[in-house]
Design an enzyme around this catalytic site. Structure first.
Site, short mmCIF file in Angstrom:
data_model
loop_
_atom_site.label_atom_id
_atom_site.label_comp_id
_atom_site.label_asym_id
_atom_site.label_seq_id
_atom_site.Cartn_x
_atom_site.Cartn_y
_atom_site.Cartn_z
N HIS A 1 -0.53 0.34 -9.91
CA HIS A 1 -1.25 -0.64 -9.07
C HIS A 1 -1.65 -1.85 -9.93
CE1 HIS A 1 -3.61 -0.97 -5.08
NE2 HIS A 1 -3.35 -2.17 -5.55
N ARG B 1 0.86 -1.18 0.00
CA ARG B 1 0.00 0.00 0.00
C ARG B 1 0.90 1.24 0.00
NH1 ARG B 1 -3.43 -2.69 -1.60
NH2 ARG B 1 -5.42 -3.26 -0.65
P1 NDP Z 1 -1.69 -11.62 4.74
O1 NDP Z 1 -2.65 -11.07 5.73
O2 NDP Z 1 -1.85 -13.01 4.27
O3 NDP Z 1 -0.20 -11.51 5.33
C1 NDP Z 1 0.24 -10.42 6.05
C2 NDP Z 1 1.67 -10.67 6.55
O4 NDP Z 1 2.16 -9.44 7.09
C3 NDP Z 1 1.74 -11.73 7.66
O5 NDP Z 1 2.88 -12.52 7.49
C4 NDP Z 1 1.87 -10.86 8.92
O6 NDP Z 1 2.58 -11.47 9.99
C5 NDP Z 1 2.67 -9.68 8.40
N1 NDP Z 1 2.46 -8.52 9.28
C6 NDP Z 1 1.28 -7.88 9.55
N2 NDP Z 1 1.49 -6.87 10.42
C7 NDP Z 1 2.81 -6.90 10.73
C8 NDP Z 1 3.63 -6.11 11.59
N3 NDP Z 1 3.13 -5.11 12.33
N4 NDP Z 1 4.94 -6.41 11.66
C9 NDP Z 1 5.46 -7.44 10.94
N5 NDP Z 1 4.74 -8.21 10.09
C10 NDP Z 1 3.43 -7.95 10.00
O7 NDP Z 1 -1.66 -10.60 3.50
P2 NDP Z 1 -1.42 -10.92 1.94
O8 NDP Z 1 -0.10 -11.59 1.80
O9 NDP Z 1 -2.59 -11.58 1.34
O10 NDP Z 1 -1.41 -9.43 1.33
C11 NDP Z 1 -0.50 -8.44 1.78
C12 NDP Z 1 -0.89 -7.09 1.21
O11 NDP Z 1 -0.57 -7.00 -0.17
C13 NDP Z 1 -2.39 -6.76 1.25
O12 NDP Z 1 -2.80 -6.31 2.52
C14 NDP Z 1 -2.50 -5.67 0.21
O13 NDP Z 1 -2.35 -4.42 0.83
C15 NDP Z 1 -1.32 -5.92 -0.73
N6 NDP Z 1 -1.76 -6.28 -2.08
C16 NDP Z 1 -1.39 -5.49 -3.15
C17 NDP Z 1 -1.77 -5.82 -4.45
C18 NDP Z 1 -1.29 -5.04 -5.63
O14 NDP Z 1 -1.82 -5.19 -6.73
N7 NDP Z 1 -0.26 -4.21 -5.48
C19 NDP Z 1 -2.63 -6.98 -4.71
C20 NDP Z 1 -2.92 -7.78 -3.54
C21 NDP Z 1 -2.51 -7.42 -2.28
P3 NDP Z 1 2.05 -12.80 10.72
O15 NDP Z 1 2.29 -13.91 9.71
O16 NDP Z 1 2.93 -12.94 11.91
O17 NDP Z 1 0.60 -12.57 11.01
#
Ligand code: NDP
Length: 309
Positions: free
Chosen positions: A272, A224
């Site tokens: 995007h 994001r």
């Molecule tokens: P998930 O919810 O599956 O994974 C999120 C990961 O981030 C987890 O490993 C989590 O840790 C980690 N995380 C969350 N908060 C923290 C923190 N404070 N500190 C450290 N690590 C953290 O998300 P996705 O993989 O499905 O998607 C990620 C993002 O990608 C989406 O939220 C979206 O914004 C973006 N996106 C962008 C797209 C584009 O076209 N550019 C398309 C699709 C998605 P833990 O495993 O420990 O919970």
């Protein structure tokens, strides 16, 4: 089952057609023509307006049509007390992995440099290290981060991940939380942000973080726009702390024409487009979810609104 379909895209009709093709028994009502809100079982939405859920007293599921729920949680701090799920489509994860692979190769094999040479018709070859010598740091090891890690490992990159909680099952080193961040950054040459946007991760890509990367590192942000502090990025590119950046997401989209990012020689901007949703495969995921709801089975890909992802 009666579902409401609401998007801000111009593809709503195509989504409806795909839903009915894959699940002809569904009663799909396109917002705002939804009839009696009390009849609605599930809402499939993207950037829902404030009054979308009004009167839906029998609602059982809010299914987001994208991977990130930050927009929904920001616009609706008080959601109806029903499960909220996000879209986890393996095809989308694969597309995101392809994007991150391109970015990694671009920086590792110096295609950014060759592009600049191209403009001057300059014939000059450059040595490059083996993939195993390149530390790639993936922030987030969720649905998408895991796909990226898998693909880059196959090519021999020295991959590690950074997460919020421990991942003993992971096949790469995982650094956890604030305490793990300095060591994670110190071994990273190419930093790939795939975090959800939450209060903890907003503006995380800032001066303090860049200063902990080795000099001459690269940044890839496909998560994001609000993760990145743009003036700090520009300063890090100026000092050479960062050698380049590939950015797919921006705090204001479309990225305004006046943004210095468009013209910066070391920034590669994409609109995007890293993981554009495929309505056919995404609908298959959503229909499977609606079937679970129908059968009273546990739902998949639920979000914890308090955690923010
Ligand atoms: P998930 O919810 O599956 O994974 C999120 C990961 O981030 C987890 O490993 C989590 O840790 C980690 N995380 C969350 N908060 C923290 C923190 N404070 N500190 C450290 N690590 C953290 O998300 P996705 O993989 O499905 O998607 C990620 C993002 O990608 C989406 O939220 C979206 O914004 C973006 N996106 C962008 C797209 C584009 O076209 N550019 C398309 C699709 C998605 P833990 O495993 O420990 O919970």
């Amino acid at each position: 089952m009666r579902v409401v379909l609401q998007t801000t895209w111009n593809t709503t009709a195509a989504w409806r057609a795909e839903l009915l093709r894959q699940a002809p028994d569904l009663d799909v009502r396109v917002w705002p023509e939804i009839g009696d809100p009390a009849e609605i079982d599930a809402v499939l939405c993207w950037q829902p307006p404030p009054d979308l859920f009004a009167g839906m007293r029998n609602l059982r599921l809010i299914q987001i049509l994208g991977a990130g729920v930050d927009g929904l949680l920001r616009a609706h701090p008080r959601l109806p007390p029903v499960p909220v799920a996000r879209l986890v489509d393996p095809v989308m994860s694969q597309r995101m992995a392809e994007y991150c692979l391109y970015a990694t190769l671009r920086f590792h094999r110096q295609f950014d440099l060759y592009e600049r040479q191209l403009a001057q018709a300059k014939w000059e070859r450059h040595q490059h290290p083996d993939p195993a010598e390149i530390g790639v740091g993936v922030m987030g090891l969720g649905a998408i981060g895991s796909a990226v890690v898998r693909l880059l490992r196959q090519l021999g990159y020295n991959v590690a991940a950074w997460t919020r909680s421990p991942h003993p099952e992971a096949e790469v080193p995982v650094f956890v939380g604030e305490e793990g961040l300095p060591a994670f950054l110190a071994r990273t040459r190419i930093l790939i942000c795939l975090l959800p946007l939450t209060p903890e991760t907003a503006s995380i890509l800032d001066r303090r973080l860049f200063e902990q990367l080795p000099r001459g590192s690269w940044l890839v942000n496909a998560a994001r726009g609000e993760h990145l502090v743009v003036p700090h990025l520009l300063a890090a590119l100026e000092t050479g702390r960062l050698e380049g950046a590939m950015l797919d997401v921006f705090a204001h989209e479309p990225l305004p024409k006046s943004s210095p990012l468009w013209r910066h020689p070391k920034v590669f901007v994409t609109p995007h487009a890293a993981g554009i949703t495929n309505p056919r495969t995404a609908t298959a995921v959503i229909v499977a979810q609606l079937r679970r709801l129908e059968r009273g089975e546990p739902l998949a890909h639920l979000v914890d609104p308090a955690r923010g992802y």
